[in-house]
Design a protein around this motif. Sequence first.
Motif, short mmCIF file in Angstrom:
data_model
loop_
_atom_site.label_atom_id
_atom_site.label_comp_id
_atom_site.label_asym_id
_atom_site.label_seq_id
_atom_site.Cartn_x
_atom_site.Cartn_y
_atom_site.Cartn_z
N LEU A 37 0.89 -1.14 0.16
CA LEU A 37 0.06 0.00 -0.02
C LEU A 37 0.91 1.34 -0.04
O LEU A 37 1.60 1.37 0.97
N THR A 39 0.66 5.11 0.29
CA THR A 39 -0.33 6.24 0.76
C THR A 39 0.18 7.54 0.25
O THR A 39 -0.22 8.38 0.30
N PRO A 99 7.77 5.51 1.32
CA PRO A 99 7.30 4.53 2.36
C PRO A 99 6.15 4.14 1.92
O PRO A 99 5.18 4.61 1.45
N ILE A 101 3.27 0.33 3.14
CA ILE A 101 2.95 -0.67 4.08
C ILE A 101 2.88 -2.14 3.29
O ILE A 101 2.27 -2.10 2.12
N VAL A 102 3.56 -2.95 3.83
CA VAL A 102 3.73 -4.23 3.43
C VAL A 102 2.87 -5.31 4.13
O VAL A 102 3.21 -5.64 5.22
N PRO D 13 -2.78 -3.44 3.53
CA PRO D 13 -2.67 -3.66 2.11
C PRO D 13 -3.50 -4.68 1.50
O PRO D 13 -3.47 -4.38 0.33
N TYR D 51 -8.00 2.49 -0.42
CA TYR D 51 -7.11 2.43 -1.65
C TYR D 51 -7.45 1.55 -2.84
O TYR D 51 -7.80 0.23 -2.21
#
Lengths: 128, 128, 128, 128
Positions: A37, A39, A99, A101-102, D13, D51
């Motif tokens: 993700l 953002t 940056p 998010i995983v 995510p 998202y």
Amino acid sequence: MKKNWGKKIWGFPGGFIPAESSGKEPEMLSKDEISILNTSQKDADILITIYYADRDPVSGYKITVKAERVRQFRINDLIDPHAIPLGVQYGAVLQSSAPVIVQWSKQITSEGKLGLMGAMAYPVDVDL
Amino acid sequence: MKKNWGKKIWGFPGGFIPAESSGKEPEMLSKDEISILNTSQKDADILITIYYADRDPVSGYKITVKAERVRQFRINDLIDPHAIPLGVQYGAVLQSSAPVIVQWSKQITSEGKLGLMGAMAYPVDVDL
Amino acid sequence: MKKNWGKKIWGFPGGFIPAESSGKEPEMLSKDEISILNTSQKDADILITIYYADRDPVSGYKITVKAERVRQFRINDLIDPHAIPLGVQYGAVLQSSAPVIVQWSKQITSEGKLGLMGAMAYPVDVDL
Amino acid sequence: MKKNWGKKIWGFPGGFIPAESSGKEPEMLSKDEISILNTSQKDADILITIYYADRDPVSGYKITVKAERVRQFRINDLIDPHAIPLGVQYGAVLQSSAPVIVQWSKQITSEGKLGLMGAMAYPVDVDL
């Protein structure tokens, strides 16, 4: 890669793609999946390195997660520089220019069953 | 152990290896598994201590994860100084001579079913 | 409680104990479980508070994890001051007098199936 | 939103809601679920942004978790400003006016099976 987001990496040690699946595809395929993700307002260029138990790591897998977008893909979709073999232990490391998010998830559908697991990755500062 | 990576440990409190499995082995074995990814340029010497509910901890389990390699092994593969009994609650703690990324996973295949769970371990600073 | 380990808490928001189970007991019971690993040289006194969706929290659940021991227990085993009802959304918060490592796991065995999930809790600094 | 709790967000995510379910409802519905625990003395106003892979994010989903309460809800329950489509990859980001603890879980019950996974979210400092 434009640049690294500091020296942080996201690592997944427990990779293993079962060769056997059952049930309707593509939903019920046995798979290892990575979800990213982004953002931020800029695209994130991701560099992936695959580590093995008994041979040298392979790097150079590149994907982009556009600004304000999510991207989910099967590890098997990584075929350049070369595909990750089924039934082999591996680990994956992600680096990102922005940056993100995983998350990692695994689905096993062998023998008509369903097993599911998922883990949020946390970025760590490790020398590569 | 060459040396500790600071005072960090990776701990897993929820260990339990079911005595019963079903399905094709080795893929469908009931198991607790630890996966360790060593992205550094030097070998990581890992020291494992097993904690129990009602007896003293047992330490001295040693494995090595070579530089730039991943290693995945079943808890049952730890047999020296002595094997971890099935059907008993336990916890595990890892210490490492080099920075590594650690994951735990559990697979239960009792009664022809499949349950899967996984968790990334995060290093904590705890006195041992 | 002797004292708090700073102001850290371990919290689990996703509690729900299904009323239905299937398969051999106790292994195949539907359950929410907490696993606590105490690697320190002193006993850890744990205080648990249960939060609900539509009523005031209930505190006062106390358990001890002895020095260098692991303890795993079902949420349903917490009956004093009163049992946690089945089929109700709840969250749990742990405080500890000594540093510990905490994991939550959930097993659902309704309808002859098996679902498993687990998560490492990380301590957070939250005012209570 | 009264205010943000610093600049922290909780991100997920790996969102994907399967269109197919099997078994008794509502317990056995395929679902993505978010659980939020608010241990503080004040209500937490939560702002959620969704998202997507190939379209702009949608924000403005608001829920409140009252002081000293837990709240668990299906992603599908978010319908204002508009419902999240089934069978589509998405990610979710939460912001909160008060410190909370957040967990994500996923249940897949397609084809008479049961897969379960859960992950604790950790707050990260990311620019939005």
